[in-house]
Write a protein that holds these residues in place. Structure first.
Motif, PDB file in Angstrom:
ATOM      1  N   GLU A   1      16.463  14.135  -1.529  1.00  0.00           N
ATOM      2  CA  GLU A   1      17.478  15.015  -0.947  1.00  0.00           C
ATOM      3  C   GLU A   1      18.847  14.347  -0.948  1.00  0.00           C
ATOM      4  O   GLU A   1      19.874  14.977  -1.256  1.00  0.00           O
ATOM      5  CB  GLU A   1      17.077  15.385   0.483  1.00  0.00           C
ATOM      6  N   ALA A   2      18.864  13.052  -0.595  1.00  0.00           N
ATOM      7  CA  ALA A   2      20.141  12.331  -0.550  1.00  0.00           C
ATOM      8  C   ALA A   2      20.757  12.218  -1.941  1.00  0.00           C
ATOM      9  O   ALA A   2      21.983  12.351  -2.115  1.00  0.00           O
ATOM     10  CB  ALA A   2      19.922  10.942   0.047  1.00  0.00           C
ATOM     11  N   SER A   3      19.893  11.957  -2.941  1.00  0.00           N
ATOM     12  CA  SER A   3      20.411  11.858  -4.311  1.00  0.00           C
ATOM     13  C   SER A   3      21.045  13.167  -4.756  1.00  0.00           C
ATOM     14  O   SER A   3      22.099  13.180  -5.419  1.00  0.00           O
ATOM     15  CB  SER A   3      19.268  11.469  -5.260  1.00  0.00           C
ATOM     16  N   LYS A   4      20.404  14.269  -4.414  1.00  0.00           N
ATOM     17  CA  LYS A   4      20.952  15.576  -4.755  1.00  0.00           C
ATOM     18  C   LYS A   4      22.260  15.821  -4.011  1.00  0.00           C
ATOM     19  O   LYS A   4      23.242  16.351  -4.561  1.00  0.00           O
ATOM     20  CB  LYS A   4      19.937  16.666  -4.403  1.00  0.00           C
ATOM     21  N   ALA A   5      22.298  15.411  -2.735  1.00  0.00           N
ATOM     22  CA  ALA A   5      23.487  15.647  -1.908  1.00  0.00           C
ATOM     23  C   ALA A   5      24.672  14.810  -2.372  1.00  0.00           C
ATOM     24  O   ALA A   5      25.834  15.199  -2.175  1.00  0.00           O
ATOM     25  CB  ALA A   5      23.168  15.341  -0.443  1.00  0.00           C
ATOM     26  N   ILE A   6      24.390  13.640  -2.994  1.00  0.00           N
ATOM     27  CA  ILE A   6      25.490  12.819  -3.510  1.00  0.00           C
ATOM     28  C   ILE A   6      26.282  13.592  -4.553  1.00  0.00           C
ATOM     29  O   ILE A   6      27.521  13.631  -4.541  1.00  0.00           O
ATOM     30  CB  ILE A   6      24.947  11.507  -4.106  1.00  0.00           C
TER      31      ILE A   6
ATOM     32  N   ASP B   1      34.252  14.941  -1.616  1.00  0.00           N
ATOM     33  CA  ASP B   1      33.986  14.292  -0.324  1.00  0.00           C
ATOM     34  C   ASP B   1      33.433  12.899  -0.590  1.00  0.00           C
ATOM     35  O   ASP B   1      32.221  12.659  -0.544  1.00  0.00           O
ATOM     36  CB  ASP B   1      33.008  15.144   0.480  1.00  0.00           C
ATOM     37  N   LYS B   2      34.358  11.970  -0.880  1.00  0.00           N
ATOM     38  CA  LYS B   2      33.939  10.622  -1.254  1.00  0.00           C
ATOM     39  C   LYS B   2      33.268   9.872  -0.108  1.00  0.00           C
ATOM     40  O   LYS B   2      32.332   9.109  -0.325  1.00  0.00           O
ATOM     41  CB  LYS B   2      35.148   9.827  -1.752  1.00  0.00           C
ATOM     42  N   ASP B   3      33.722  10.077   1.116  1.00  0.00           N
ATOM     43  CA  ASP B   3      33.145   9.369   2.264  1.00  0.00           C
ATOM     44  C   ASP B   3      31.669   9.737   2.438  1.00  0.00           C
ATOM     45  O   ASP B   3      30.814   8.860   2.637  1.00  0.00           O
ATOM     46  CB  ASP B   3      33.919   9.709   3.538  1.00  0.00           C
ATOM     47  N   THR B   4      31.376  11.030   2.361  1.00  0.00           N
ATOM     48  CA  THR B   4      29.986  11.467   2.487  1.00  0.00           C
ATOM     49  C   THR B   4      29.148  10.928   1.338  1.00  0.00           C
ATOM     50  O   THR B   4      28.013  10.466   1.528  1.00  0.00           O
ATOM     51  CB  THR B   4      29.893  13.004   2.508  1.00  0.00           C
ATOM     52  N   ALA B   5      29.717  10.973   0.127  1.00  0.00           N
ATOM     53  CA  ALA B   5      28.987  10.485  -1.045  1.00  0.00           C
ATOM     54  C   ALA B   5      28.654   9.002  -0.901  1.00  0.00           C
ATOM     55  O   ALA B   5      27.536   8.566  -1.207  1.00  0.00           O
ATOM     56  CB  ALA B   5      29.807  10.722  -2.313  1.00  0.00           C
ATOM     57  N   GLU B   6      29.637   8.207  -0.422  1.00  0.00           N
ATOM     58  CA  GLU B   6      29.403   6.773  -0.265  1.00  0.00           C
ATOM     59  C   GLU B   6      28.344   6.500   0.805  1.00  0.00           C
ATOM     60  O   GLU B   6      27.506   5.605   0.647  1.00  0.00           O
ATOM     61  CB  GLU B   6      30.711   6.055   0.095  1.00  0.00           C
ATOM     62  N   ALA B   7      28.391   7.283   1.899  1.00  0.00           N
ATOM     63  CA  ALA B   7      27.392   7.110   2.961  1.00  0.00           C
ATOM     64  C   ALA B   7      25.988   7.427   2.435  1.00  0.00           C
ATOM     65  O   ALA B   7      25.022   6.718   2.743  1.00  0.00           O
ATOM     66  CB  ALA B   7      27.732   7.999   4.157  1.00  0.00           C
ATOM     67  N   LEU B   8      25.901   8.485   1.622  1.00  0.00           N
ATOM     68  CA  LEU B   8      24.602   8.863   1.044  1.00  0.00           C
ATOM     69  C   LEU B   8      24.122   7.807   0.049  1.00  0.00           C
ATOM     70  O   LEU B   8      22.922   7.499  -0.023  1.00  0.00           O
ATOM     71  CB  LEU B   8      24.709  10.230   0.366  1.00  0.00           C
ATOM     72  N   LYS B   9      25.039   7.241  -0.707  1.00  0.00           N
ATOM     73  CA  LYS B   9      24.660   6.185  -1.651  1.00  0.00           C
ATOM     74  C   LYS B   9      24.081   4.974  -0.918  1.00  0.00           C
ATOM     75  O   LYS B   9      23.128   4.336  -1.387  1.00  0.00           O
ATOM     76  CB  LYS B   9      25.871   5.757  -2.488  1.00  0.00           C
ATOM     77  N   ALA B  10      24.669   4.664   0.236  1.00  0.00           N
ATOM     78  CA  ALA B  10      24.172   3.542   1.033  1.00  0.00           C
ATOM     79  C   ALA B  10      22.749   3.839   1.532  1.00  0.00           C
ATOM     80  O   ALA B  10      21.887   2.951   1.562  1.00  0.00           O
ATOM     81  CB  ALA B  10      25.108   3.276   2.209  1.00  0.00           C
ATOM     82  N   GLU B  11      22.506   5.102   1.925  1.00  0.00           N
ATOM     83  CA  GLU B  11      21.160   5.480   2.370  1.00  0.00           C
ATOM     84  C   GLU B  11      20.148   5.345   1.229  1.00  0.00           C
ATOM     85  O   GLU B  11      19.033   4.837   1.420  1.00  0.00           O
ATOM     86  CB  GLU B  11      21.160   6.915   2.893  1.00  0.00           C
TER      87      GLU B  11
ATOM     88  N   GLN C   1      26.465  16.810  -4.903  1.00  0.00           N
ATOM     89  CA  GLN C   1      27.178  17.922  -4.273  1.00  0.00           C
ATOM     90  C   GLN C   1      28.442  17.437  -3.581  1.00  0.00           C
ATOM     91  O   GLN C   1      29.493  18.085  -3.645  1.00  0.00           O
ATOM     92  CB  GLN C   1      26.244  18.615  -3.276  1.00  0.00           C
ATOM     93  N   ALA C   2      28.346  16.270  -2.892  1.00  0.00           N
ATOM     94  CA  ALA C   2      29.517  15.737  -2.196  1.00  0.00           C
ATOM     95  C   ALA C   2      30.609  15.330  -3.189  1.00  0.00           C
ATOM     96  O   ALA C   2      31.800  15.548  -2.955  1.00  0.00           O
ATOM     97  CB  ALA C   2      29.109  14.544  -1.337  1.00  0.00           C
ATOM     98  N   MET C   3      30.185  14.720  -4.278  1.00  0.00           N
ATOM     99  CA  MET C   3      31.158  14.315  -5.298  1.00  0.00           C
ATOM    100  C   MET C   3      31.860  15.524  -5.896  1.00  0.00           C
ATOM    101  O   MET C   3      33.061  15.496  -6.165  1.00  0.00           O
ATOM    102  CB  MET C   3      30.444  13.521  -6.395  1.00  0.00           C
ATOM    103  N   ALA C   4      31.091  16.604  -6.083  1.00  0.00           N
ATOM    104  CA  ALA C   4      31.680  17.828  -6.651  1.00  0.00           C
ATOM    105  C   ALA C   4      32.727  18.415  -5.717  1.00  0.00           C
ATOM    106  O   ALA C   4      33.715  19.034  -6.166  1.00  0.00           O
ATOM    107  CB  ALA C   4      30.575  18.851  -6.913  1.00  0.00           C
ATOM    108  N   LYS C   5      32.544  18.206  -4.428  1.00  0.00           N
ATOM    109  CA  LYS C   5      33.505  18.728  -3.443  1.00  0.00           C
ATOM    110  C   LYS C   5      34.648  17.749  -3.187  1.00  0.00           C
ATOM    111  O   LYS C   5      35.559  18.051  -2.415  1.00  0.00           O
ATOM    112  CB  LYS C   5      32.793  18.999  -2.112  1.00  0.00           C
TER     113      LYS C   5
END
Length: 446
Positions: free
Chosen positions: A53-58, A66-76, A60-64
């Motif tokens: 789920e996190a990989s998919k959300a990364i 939203d770099k902060d969310t993407a980076e947080a998801l990458k850390a997870e 989606q965040a990048m497409a929007k």
């Protein structure tokens, strides 16, 4: 091998079965290990799902943007990539530990197996034949057979104790016994003769339950293979990791082979004579059957072994072993004990055992039941619970084994029961066609 699901369903019955074997209750510790393993597996599944789920959300965040969310998801995801291998290693360790615990436990006794802790608890079921009346004091075979060609001294020079060197008509008599037995079991009892390997790998020795518990009773070669202690090891493993067609059952296999045993657990027992050897010949009888046919097959197999003794006119008795005296893999066993006049006692010459699904689980051997209406009842594994079977469902087979017979011990019985006052031995009538005109073993001074 035990079915963890049956332990979950009825831990009290499992502990009761262990108690009959003289073991402490273990269901609580087994189920605790099982619960820990299942909790870890659930945690792993959740971690995998979260990673996906996190990989998919990364993305989606990048497409929007939203770099902060993407980076947080990458850390997870990075953290999960570290923790998942640790969880997988822990799962392997817990799986292996649970497997080893279950593999070390003996089969549970059938309901009709008598209570008892050792051979004193065995029950005599039947007796056949009348011991011969001698007009002289009968001797033990170890005292008179060396003059007939059963040579222990020559064998000891080349191989040590518990070996024999058979010469002349004595060697012919042992060969005749083996040939007679294998002919009788194939021609009259319906067993298929097999020529099987005398060396097997770890997996085969585990499948028939010689490993890990009886490692010290086996001989191992320099390349890690095991010399068979019985051709049950080869014959039963012929169906390992297979799904057999329903129409192929029952399978009945026999082989006349040498067997090799270190006799590590029998120090001081039967040190004289030919009863307990490191190397001996045996005709093995193995059956692979449907669960509901196993009880009848045990009776049939035992009769096949008894028929050899009756043809040789050797008095014997059938014993039902108590729970504490059965072999590791057996759920019910009959021992046949032949009369030895030299010892003035009955001695074991064959064991016939129903192993239920115990070996089949270790070998992963199943069959596909065909032509069975959904909802039909069939007896299940060693706990005896009923279960529902649908057409085409895969079930574990039940396996049985027995000696038909141990050739060396039968030779001993013939020698002692057919001995004469002058030290000679008369050949039983049924063996004469195999003896090339020899009708009697006579002492020699050579």
């Amino acid at each position: 091998m035990h079915d963890i699901r049956l332990i979950r369903d009825n831990p009290e019955a499992f502990d009761a079965g262990l108690a009959r074997r003289g073991l402490e209750p273990l269901s609580a510790s087994i189920l605790a290990a099982d619960a820990s393993l299942r909790a870890l597996q659930t945690e792993m599944q959740a971690s995998l799902a979260h990673r996906n789920e996190a990989s998919k959300a990364i993305g989606q965040a990048m497409a929007k943007g939203d770099k902060d969310t993407a980076e947080a998801l990458k850390a997870e995801v990075a953290a999960l990539k570290t923790s998942l291998p640790e969880q997988e290693a822990a799962e392997r360790e817990q799986l292996a530990a649970l497997h080893d615990t279950l593999a070390a436990l003996p089969n549970l006794p059938a309901a009709d197996v008598p209570e008892g802790v050792d051979e004193d608890g065995n029950v005599e079921i039947a007796r056949w034949g009348t011991p011969r009346s001698f007009d002289f004091a009968p001797q033990e075979h170890a005292d008179f057979a060396p003059a007939l060609g059963l040579d222990f001294e020559t064998a000891a020079k080349m191989a040590g104790a518990r070996f024999a060197f058979l010469k002349g008509p004595m060697a012919r008599l042992e060969r005749a016994l083996g040939q007679f037995m294998i002919d009788r079991q194939t021609n009259e009892a319906g067993y298929t003769e097999c020529a099987a390997p005398l060396l097997v790998r770890d997996e085969a020795a585990f499948g028939t339950a010689q490993l890990p518990k009886f490692r010290e009773d086996l001989f191992q070669t320099t390349d890690g293979r095991w010399l068979i202690s019985t051709s049950e090891m080869s014959l039963t493993n012929a169906v390992r990791e297979e799904i057999l067609p329903d129409a192929d059952l029952p399978l009945r296999m026999t082989a006349l082979t040498p067997c090799f045993r270190s006799e590590a657990g029998s120090a001081g027992r039967d040190t004289r004579g030919y009863i307990r050897q490191h190397q001996f010949w045996k005709v093995e009888l193995v059956s692979v059957v449907r669960p509901e046919d196993a009880d009848a097959e045990l009776e049939r197999k035992t009769r096949a072994a008894e028929s050899i003794l009756e043809a040789l006119e050797l008095p014997y008795r059938r014993m039902l072993l108590c729970a504490g005296d059965m072999g590791f893999a057996a759920r019910k066993t009959y021992d046949l004990e032949v009369w030895l006049p030299g010892q003035n006692s009955y001695r074991e010459i064959s064991s016939c055992s129903n192993c239920g699904d115990f070996q089949a689980r270790r070998m992963n051997t199943r069959f596909r039941r065909e032509g069975v209406p959904a909802g039909s009842h069939h007896g299940s594994g060693h706990h005896g619970h009923g279960h529902m079977t649908k057409k085409g469902a895969n079930e574990f087979v039940h396996t049985l084994n027995g000696s038909g017979l141990a050739v060396g011990r039968t030779l001993v019985a013939v020698l002692e029961n057919y001995q004469q006052a002058d030290g000679s031995v008369i050949i039983p009538d049924v063996l004469l066609p195999y003896m090339g005109g020899i009708t009697r073993l006579t002492p020699t001074t050579n």
